[in-house]
Design a protein around this motif. Sequence first.
Motif, PDB file in Angstrom:
ATOM      1  N   GLU A 602       5.093 -10.320 -10.254  1.00 65.67           N
ATOM      2  CA  GLU A 602       6.305 -10.154  -9.456  1.00 65.67           C
ATOM      3  C   GLU A 602       7.499 -10.149 -10.407  1.00 65.67           C
ATOM      4  O   GLU A 602       7.635 -11.065 -11.232  1.00 65.67           O
ATOM      5  CB  GLU A 602       6.467 -11.271  -8.427  1.00 65.67           C
ATOM      6  N   ALA A 603       8.309  -9.093 -10.335  1.00 67.12           N
ATOM      7  CA  ALA A 603       9.540  -8.999 -11.126  1.00 67.12           C
ATOM      8  C   ALA A 603       9.283  -9.198 -12.620  1.00 67.12           C
ATOM      9  O   ALA A 603      10.024  -9.895 -13.301  1.00 67.12           O
ATOM     10  CB  ALA A 603      10.570 -10.003 -10.632  1.00 67.12           C
ATOM     11  N   GLY A 604       8.174  -8.609 -13.116  1.00 68.82           N
ATOM     12  CA  GLY A 604       7.904  -8.658 -14.547  1.00 68.82           C
ATOM     13  C   GLY A 604       7.285  -9.942 -15.028  1.00 68.82           C
ATOM     14  O   GLY A 604       7.148 -10.133 -16.248  1.00 68.82           O
ATOM     15  N   ARG A 605       6.902 -10.831 -14.151  1.00 62.77           N
ATOM     16  CA  ARG A 605       6.278 -12.094 -14.548  1.00 62.77           C
ATOM     17  C   ARG A 605       4.938 -12.263 -13.842  1.00 62.77           C
ATOM     18  O   ARG A 605       4.722 -11.723 -12.750  1.00 62.77           O
ATOM     19  CB  ARG A 605       7.174 -13.283 -14.184  1.00 62.77           C
ATOM     20  N   ILE A 606       4.039 -13.019 -14.476  1.00 63.55           N
ATOM     21  CA  ILE A 606       2.769 -13.364 -13.846  1.00 63.55           C
ATOM     22  C   ILE A 606       2.991 -14.632 -13.033  1.00 63.55           C
ATOM     23  O   ILE A 606       3.337 -15.682 -13.578  1.00 63.55           O
ATOM     24  CB  ILE A 606       1.683 -13.592 -14.907  1.00 63.55           C
ATOM     25  N   VAL A 607       2.801 -14.486 -11.742  1.00 62.34           N
ATOM     26  CA  VAL A 607       3.015 -15.650 -10.871  1.00 62.34           C
ATOM     27  C   VAL A 607       1.699 -16.337 -10.533  1.00 62.34           C
ATOM     28  O   VAL A 607       1.693 -17.522 -10.172  1.00 62.34           O
ATOM     29  CB  VAL A 607       3.754 -15.239  -9.580  1.00 62.34           C
ATOM     30  N   GLU A 608       0.595 -15.598 -10.623  1.00 58.40           N
ATOM     31  CA  GLU A 608      -0.720 -16.201 -10.350  1.00 58.40           C
ATOM     32  C   GLU A 608      -1.773 -15.431 -11.138  1.00 58.40           C
ATOM     33  O   GLU A 608      -1.611 -14.244 -11.406  1.00 58.40           O
ATOM     34  CB  GLU A 608      -1.089 -16.099  -8.855  1.00 58.40           C
ATOM     35  N   GLN A 609      -2.858 -16.141 -11.467  1.00 63.97           N
ATOM     36  CA  GLN A 609      -4.015 -15.450 -12.029  1.00 63.97           C
ATOM     37  C   GLN A 609      -5.254 -16.288 -11.774  1.00 63.97           C
ATOM     38  O   GLN A 609      -5.208 -17.518 -11.740  1.00 63.97           O
ATOM     39  CB  GLN A 609      -3.850 -15.163 -13.519  1.00 63.97           C
ATOM     40  N   GLY A 610      -6.358 -15.576 -11.565  1.00 61.16           N
ATOM     41  CA  GLY A 610      -7.605 -16.254 -11.257  1.00 61.16           C
ATOM     42  C   GLY A 610      -8.578 -15.277 -10.629  1.00 61.16           C
ATOM     43  O   GLY A 610      -8.348 -14.052 -10.617  1.00 61.16           O
ATOM     44  N   THR A 611      -9.666 -15.776 -10.060  1.00 64.31           N
ATOM     45  CA  THR A 611     -10.624 -14.918  -9.371  1.00 64.31           C
ATOM     46  C   THR A 611     -10.176 -14.714  -7.932  1.00 64.31           C
ATOM     47  O   THR A 611      -9.237 -15.362  -7.449  1.00 64.31           O
ATOM     48  CB  THR A 611     -12.024 -15.546  -9.371  1.00 64.31           C
ATOM     49  N   HIS A 612     -10.858 -13.786  -7.255  1.00 65.51           N
ATOM     50  CA  HIS A 612     -10.509 -13.477  -5.869  1.00 65.51           C
ATOM     51  C   HIS A 612     -10.602 -14.731  -5.001  1.00 65.51           C
ATOM     52  O   HIS A 612      -9.683 -15.047  -4.226  1.00 65.51           O
ATOM     53  CB  HIS A 612     -11.459 -12.387  -5.355  1.00 65.51           C
ATOM     54  N   GLU A 613     -11.686 -15.473  -5.141  1.00 64.78           N
ATOM     55  CA  GLU A 613     -11.882 -16.647  -4.291  1.00 64.78           C
ATOM     56  C   GLU A 613     -10.864 -17.750  -4.597  1.00 64.78           C
ATOM     57  O   GLU A 613     -10.290 -18.362  -3.686  1.00 64.78           O
ATOM     58  CB  GLU A 613     -13.304 -17.195  -4.474  1.00 64.78           C
ATOM     59  N   SER A 614     -10.621 -17.976  -5.898  1.00 66.04           N
ATOM     60  CA  SER A 614      -9.705 -19.065  -6.249  1.00 66.04           C
ATOM     61  C   SER A 614      -8.270 -18.744  -5.815  1.00 66.04           C
ATOM     62  O   SER A 614      -7.531 -19.642  -5.380  1.00 66.04           O
ATOM     63  CB  SER A 614      -9.756 -19.333  -7.754  1.00 66.04           C
ATOM     64  N   LEU A 615      -7.885 -17.500  -5.896  1.00 63.55           N
ATOM     65  CA  LEU A 615      -6.518 -17.133  -5.495  1.00 63.55           C
ATOM     66  C   LEU A 615      -6.351 -17.196  -3.986  1.00 63.55           C
ATOM     67  O   LEU A 615      -5.283 -17.582  -3.481  1.00 63.55           O
ATOM     68  CB  LEU A 615      -6.186 -15.724  -6.006  1.00 63.55           C
ATOM     69  N   LEU A 616      -7.394 -16.813  -3.256  1.00 61.57           N
ATOM     70  CA  LEU A 616      -7.305 -16.939  -1.800  1.00 61.57           C
ATOM     71  C   LEU A 616      -7.221 -18.419  -1.396  1.00 61.57           C
ATOM     72  O   LEU A 616      -6.447 -18.790  -0.506  1.00 61.57           O
ATOM     73  CB  LEU A 616      -8.533 -16.297  -1.132  1.00 61.57           C
ATOM     74  N   ALA A 617      -8.003 -19.247  -2.097  1.00 65.56           N
ATOM     75  CA  ALA A 617      -7.984 -20.677  -1.780  1.00 65.56           C
ATOM     76  C   ALA A 617      -6.632 -21.303  -2.096  1.00 65.56           C
ATOM     77  O   ALA A 617      -6.197 -22.252  -1.432  1.00 65.56           O
ATOM     78  CB  ALA A 617      -9.095 -21.385  -2.550  1.00 65.56           C
ATOM     79  N   ALA A 618      -5.927 -20.749  -3.110  1.00 63.90           N
ATOM     80  CA  ALA A 618      -4.621 -21.298  -3.491  1.00 63.90           C
ATOM     81  C   ALA A 618      -3.547 -20.967  -2.463  1.00 63.90           C
ATOM     82  O   ALA A 618      -2.480 -21.597  -2.455  1.00 63.90           O
ATOM     83  CB  ALA A 618      -4.209 -20.771  -4.863  1.00 63.90           C
ATOM     84  N   ARG A 619      -3.801 -19.967  -1.617  1.00 66.12           N
ATOM     85  CA  ARG A 619      -2.884 -19.576  -0.529  1.00 66.12           C
ATOM     86  C   ARG A 619      -1.460 -19.303  -1.076  1.00 66.12           C
ATOM     87  O   ARG A 619      -0.471 -19.747  -0.516  1.00 66.12           O
ATOM     88  CB  ARG A 619      -2.850 -20.635   0.571  1.00 66.12           C
ATOM     89  N   GLY A 620      -1.420 -18.579  -2.170  1.00 70.15           N
ATOM     90  CA  GLY A 620      -0.122 -18.232  -2.766  1.00 70.15           C
ATOM     91  C   GLY A 620       0.200 -16.765  -2.569  1.00 70.15           C
ATOM     92  O   GLY A 620      -0.049 -16.174  -1.508  1.00 70.15           O
ATOM     93  N   ALA A 621       0.749 -16.151  -3.618  1.00 73.05           N
ATOM     94  CA  ALA A 621       1.207 -14.765  -3.538  1.00 73.05           C
ATOM     95  C   ALA A 621       0.049 -13.806  -3.260  1.00 73.05           C
ATOM     96  O   ALA A 621       0.176 -12.880  -2.451  1.00 73.05           O
ATOM     97  CB  ALA A 621       1.912 -14.370  -4.845  1.00 73.05           C
ATOM     98  N   TYR A 622      -1.096 -14.009  -3.914  1.00 68.68           N
ATOM     99  CA  TYR A 622      -2.241 -13.132  -3.693  1.00 68.68           C
ATOM    100  C   TYR A 622      -2.753 -13.255  -2.262  1.00 68.68           C
ATOM    101  O   TYR A 622      -3.081 -12.249  -1.615  1.00 68.68           O
ATOM    102  CB  TYR A 622      -3.360 -13.480  -4.678  1.00 68.68           C
ATOM    103  N   HIS A 623      -2.787 -14.466  -1.758  1.00 64.31           N
ATOM    104  CA  HIS A 623      -3.226 -14.690  -0.381  1.00 64.31           C
ATOM    105  C   HIS A 623      -2.313 -13.944   0.592  1.00 64.31           C
ATOM    106  O   HIS A 623      -2.781 -13.331   1.558  1.00 64.31           O
ATOM    107  CB  HIS A 623      -3.228 -16.194  -0.065  1.00 64.31           C
ATOM    108  N   ASN A 624      -1.015 -13.954   0.307  1.00 66.80           N
ATOM    109  CA  ASN A 624      -0.072 -13.254   1.191  1.00 66.80           C
ATOM    110  C   ASN A 624      -0.286 -11.745   1.152  1.00 66.80           C
ATOM    111  O   ASN A 624      -0.279 -11.078   2.192  1.00 66.80           O
ATOM    112  CB  ASN A 624       1.366 -13.580   0.791  1.00 66.80           C
ATOM    113  N   LEU A 625      -0.498 -11.193  -0.060  1.00 70.86           N
ATOM    114  CA  LEU A 625      -0.760  -9.757  -0.184  1.00 70.86           C
ATOM    115  C   LEU A 625      -2.049  -9.374   0.539  1.00 70.86           C
ATOM    116  O   LEU A 625      -2.111  -8.370   1.253  1.00 70.86           O
ATOM    117  CB  LEU A 625      -0.860  -9.357  -1.661  1.00 70.86           C
ATOM    118  N   TYR A 626      -3.059 -10.171   0.343  1.00 74.84           N
ATOM    119  CA  TYR A 626      -4.363  -9.891   0.956  1.00 74.84           C
ATOM    120  C   TYR A 626      -4.280  -9.975   2.473  1.00 74.84           C
ATOM    121  O   TYR A 626      -4.832  -9.135   3.194  1.00 74.84           O
ATOM    122  CB  TYR A 626      -5.402 -10.872   0.415  1.00 74.84           C
TER     123      TYR A 626
END
Length: 635
Positions: A602-626
Motif C-alpha cells: 500500500e502506497a509503496g510500502r509492505i504492510v503485510e506478508q505471509g502465506t494465504h492462511e496466515s494473512l487471512l487469520a491476521a484479518r488485516g489488509a489481505y483479509h479485507n482485499l480477499y
Amino acid sequence: MAENAVPAGPPAQKPEDFKSSLRRLVGRLGPERYLLMVVLFLAAGSVVLNVLGPIIMGHATNHIFEGVLGMQFTPGQTKQEVVDKLRAGGNNTLADMLSAMDMVPGKGIDFGVVGRILLLVMALYLTAAFFAWAQSWLLNIALNRAVKRMRAELEEKLHRLPLSYFDSTPRGDLLSRVTNDVDNVAQSMNQTISQLLTSVLTVVGILGMMFYISWMLALIALVSVPAVIVVTSQIAKRSKPYFLEQWTSTGLVNAQVEEAITGHEVVTAFGRVTEVGREFDRRNNGLYNAGFKASFISGLIQPAVMFIGNINYVIVAVIGGLRVASGQISLGEVQAFTQYSRQFSQPITQIATMINLLQSGLASSERINQVLDAPEQVPDPAVPDANPLQGGRVVFDRVRFGYDPEIPIIDNLSLVAQPGHVVAIVGPTGAGKTTLVNLLMRFYEVDSGAITVDGVDITTVPRDRLRSRMGMVLQDTWLFGGTIRENIAYGDLTATEDEIIAAAKAAYVDRFVHALPNGYDTVLDEEGSGVSAGEKQLVTIARAFLAKPSILILDEATSSVDTRTELLVQQAMAELRRDRTSFVIAHRLSTIRDADLIVVMEAGRIVEQGTHESLLAARGAYHNLYSVQFAAALD
C-alpha cells in the motif's frame, strides 16, 4: 497498464542554435573526408571548365564579327588605313570599334578557326559534365554513408535511453524523429551540399573571369551581392522558426495517428471517433499552417534574388554595349561578360534556394540531436568473470524510488525472496507493485537502498546478463510480425524444434495451434490478428518458458485467459517454477493462494506478508482485499 503513472516529459527546451546544428551535421561527414577531397577536386575541375567556355566562345564571336566587318571593306587595305579613312569621314565611333579588333579588310569569316573553337568548347563542356557526374556519384556515396551512420547512432542511442524517456515521449513523435526527420536530413543533404559546393565555386570562378575581362563591369555586377545577402538573410531569419515548427507538428500528427490506430477499438467502442477526428484536424491544421508559412516565406528568396539579378543584368548589358561602341572592349568579351553576369546571378539564386532546404534539414537535424543528447541510463559495469545469477535469491534492502525524486513511489521497502519460492505481490492500484519488478529488471534505477540477486548488487551486473536470467510476461501482450513458431523462439533463438514444441505444450499453445490454417507456421501481424487475446497471452507465456529463466516475473499474466485455461496454465507454471524464483502480480487473489509468500503493498510500502492462511487469520489488509473480492464474486 502500469501501476504508477509517469509524470509528463520535461518542458520544451529553447531551440538549439542553427549554426551549432550545421556544424554537427557537417561534422558527420568527417569520416568521408578523403572521398570529399576527391569530390572537391572534381567540382573545381567541372566549374573551371564550365567557366572557360563563355570566354572561348567569345573568341568565336569575335572571329565571326571581324569576318563580317572585313567583308565590308576593299581587300588590299590595312586596318589602319580603313580606320584613318573613317575618322577623316567623321565616323569616329566605328573607327574606335575597328581599332580594337583584329579585322583584315576584304577577309571574310574563317570557318575553320570558328569550327576548332566550337569543338574545343564542346570538349570542355563534355569533360565538365563527366566531372560533375563523377562528383555527384561520389558525393552521394559519402552522404548516404553519413546518413547510415546517423541511423545506426540513433538505433544504438535508443537502446541506451532509460525507460523513463520512452514513458515521457510520445511514441509517434519519437518514430517521426527516427524516420521522417532522418529522411528529411538525407534529402536536404543530397539536394543542398552538391549544389552549394558547385554554386560557391562557380561564383568564385565567374567573379575571377569577370575581373579578367573588365574590372569596371565586375564592380558594377558586384553591387548586387550585398543586396542579395541582405534580402536572403532577412527572409531566412523569418522562416527558421516555421521550419522547426513544421517538423515538430509532423511529430505531433504522427503521435495522434499512431495513438488513434493503436486504440481504434476503444475509440470506436466509446463513440469518440468525432472527437479524435477533431483533434487530428487541429494538429493537422497546425502542421499545414507551419508548413505553409515556412514554404511561403522562404519561397520569397528566389524571386527576390532573380529580380535583383535581372536588374543587374540590364545595367551590365547597357554599359557593356557603350564600351564596345567606344572600342574599350570587344563584342566577344561583352558577350562573355553578359553570359558570366547571368551565370553569376544564377548560382547566387541557387544558393538562396538551397537555404530553404538546408533550413528544413537543420530543423530535423536539431530534433535528431535532441534524442542523441538525451541523458542515458547508468552505464553497465565491466562484465564479471563468473555468472552470479544462478540460484535466484532476491533481496530488496531498504529500497527507495520515485519517478520524481521528491515524491517516492517505493519508500524504505525490504523484502527477501528465497530461491524456488513463489512471491505474490498484491495491493490496490498505484501501490507500486509493477514498479517493484521494474526496479528488479533495472528498467529504472533505485534512488537509495539496494537490490541483490544471490548476494550480488544488480547495479554491478550488466543489464543484458541480468535480464537474460529473467523471464517476464506482462498483462499487455506483445507479438511481432512473424510465425507463431518465431514468436515463441524469441525467448531463446538457439532453441531446437523440440524445445519450442515443449514450451508450446507447457503453455497450452499446442492445444489451439493445430486449428489454425498453417499450425506453427501461421503468420501473425504485430497486433496478433487471427488469434484471441487469451491465445496471444499463451504465446507470450510459452516464450517466457522457453527462455528457462532463473527468475520468473508474471504481471497479471493470466488476466486475458479464460478460467479453464487459467487452471491449466497454473498447473503448468507450478512445474516450470520449480527451482525458479517467481514474482507474481495478481489482482485475482484466488490465483495466488498457493504462493510461498504473499506480499501486500500500500502506497509503496509492505504492510503485510505471509502465506494465504496466515494473512487471512491476521484479518488485516489481505483479509479485507480477499473479502471484497469474495463478496463481489458472490454478487
